[in-house]
Design a protein around this motif. Sequence first.
Motif, PDB file in Angstrom:
ATOM      1  N   LEU A 121      13.827 -65.557 -19.875  1.00 39.65           N
ATOM      2  CA  LEU A 121      14.956 -64.692 -19.517  1.00 39.65           C
ATOM      3  C   LEU A 121      14.740 -63.985 -18.180  1.00 39.65           C
ATOM      4  N   ASN A 148      16.140 -62.674 -31.188  1.00 38.88           N
ATOM      5  CA  ASN A 148      17.292 -62.525 -30.307  1.00 38.88           C
ATOM      6  C   ASN A 148      17.832 -61.106 -30.323  1.00 38.88           C
ATOM      7  N   LEU A 151      15.761 -58.961 -28.143  1.00 37.67           N
ATOM      8  CA  LEU A 151      15.963 -59.268 -26.730  1.00 37.67           C
ATOM      9  C   LEU A 151      17.305 -58.785 -26.204  1.00 37.67           C
ATOM     10  N   TYR A 153      20.445 -59.844 -27.426  1.00 40.75           N
ATOM     11  CA  TYR A 153      21.566 -60.753 -27.665  1.00 40.75           C
ATOM     12  C   TYR A 153      22.590 -60.104 -28.595  1.00 40.75           C
ATOM     13  N   LEU A 167      23.891 -63.072 -24.221  1.00 38.85           N
ATOM     14  CA  LEU A 167      23.073 -62.033 -23.615  1.00 38.85           C
ATOM     15  C   LEU A 167      23.450 -61.874 -22.148  1.00 38.85           C
ATOM     16  N   ASP A 171      22.137 -56.051 -20.786  1.00 34.89           N
ATOM     17  CA  ASP A 171      21.651 -55.896 -22.166  1.00 34.89           C
ATOM     18  C   ASP A 171      20.193 -56.312 -22.278  1.00 34.89           C
ATOM     19  N   TYR A 172      19.817 -57.381 -21.574  1.00 32.03           N
ATOM     20  CA  TYR A 172      18.436 -57.837 -21.606  1.00 32.03           C
ATOM     21  C   TYR A 172      17.504 -56.797 -20.983  1.00 32.03           C
ATOM     22  N   ARG A 173      17.867 -56.258 -19.855  1.00 32.95           N
ATOM     23  CA  ARG A 173      16.991 -55.282 -19.189  1.00 32.95           C
ATOM     24  C   ARG A 173      16.766 -54.050 -20.058  1.00 32.95           C
ATOM     25  N   ARG A 176      14.439 -55.151 -22.980  1.00 27.43           N
ATOM     26  CA  ARG A 176      13.089 -55.528 -22.555  1.00 27.43           C
ATOM     27  C   ARG A 176      12.154 -54.322 -22.467  1.00 27.43           C
TER      28      ARG A 176
END
Length: 186
Positions: A121, A148, A151, A153, A167, A171-173, A176
């Motif tokens: 990612l 997920n 992460l 998602y 994702l 949203d990922y940042r 994380r």
Amino acid sequence: MNELAALRIDAYGVVLRLVTPADLPALRRWRNSDAVRLQMLDQHRITPAEQRRWYQQISQDHSARHWCVEVRGTRCGYANLKGGVRTASLTGQAQADSGLYLGDTPVRHGLLAVAVALCQLDAAFEQLHIDRIKTQVKAGNQSALRLNQMLGYQRQDTDTPFLTCTLTAADYRRARVPLMRFFRHA
């Protein structure tokens, strides 16, 4: 960072490097194992001839990345990103599909899937500048659904045997940040 940086990724204690012909027997063995195969959209057993044709296709495809995963020099899994526009470079695509699986190896550990997904990612969002990642997960695959969710998602419930999860980079940042505590400087 440029697109070439996404050809080999070394972070979170794992290395993602492009699949080579030498990787094919191990990847096929893991992909054909019940633990992996039965979680896939296509559950048939891959033959050596099918895998050779697949490899020929992926070696010419610039709209995707197919990585072999290594830990301390030991091959242990597979990850990919496939662009939504198959005739274009993967860089800058609006959406890409992601997938990964791990083999039963001595280097497998509880955070390996998280580490692989973080590498995948990071490459997708930071190096390849993809806007959104999509994955499909078998409805009963609780470990993949939990991963997920960790992460970032967003799950789309359907009445099908597979759930679609999407994702965004934002949203990922956010997701994380708490995961980073499990890894030394990535």
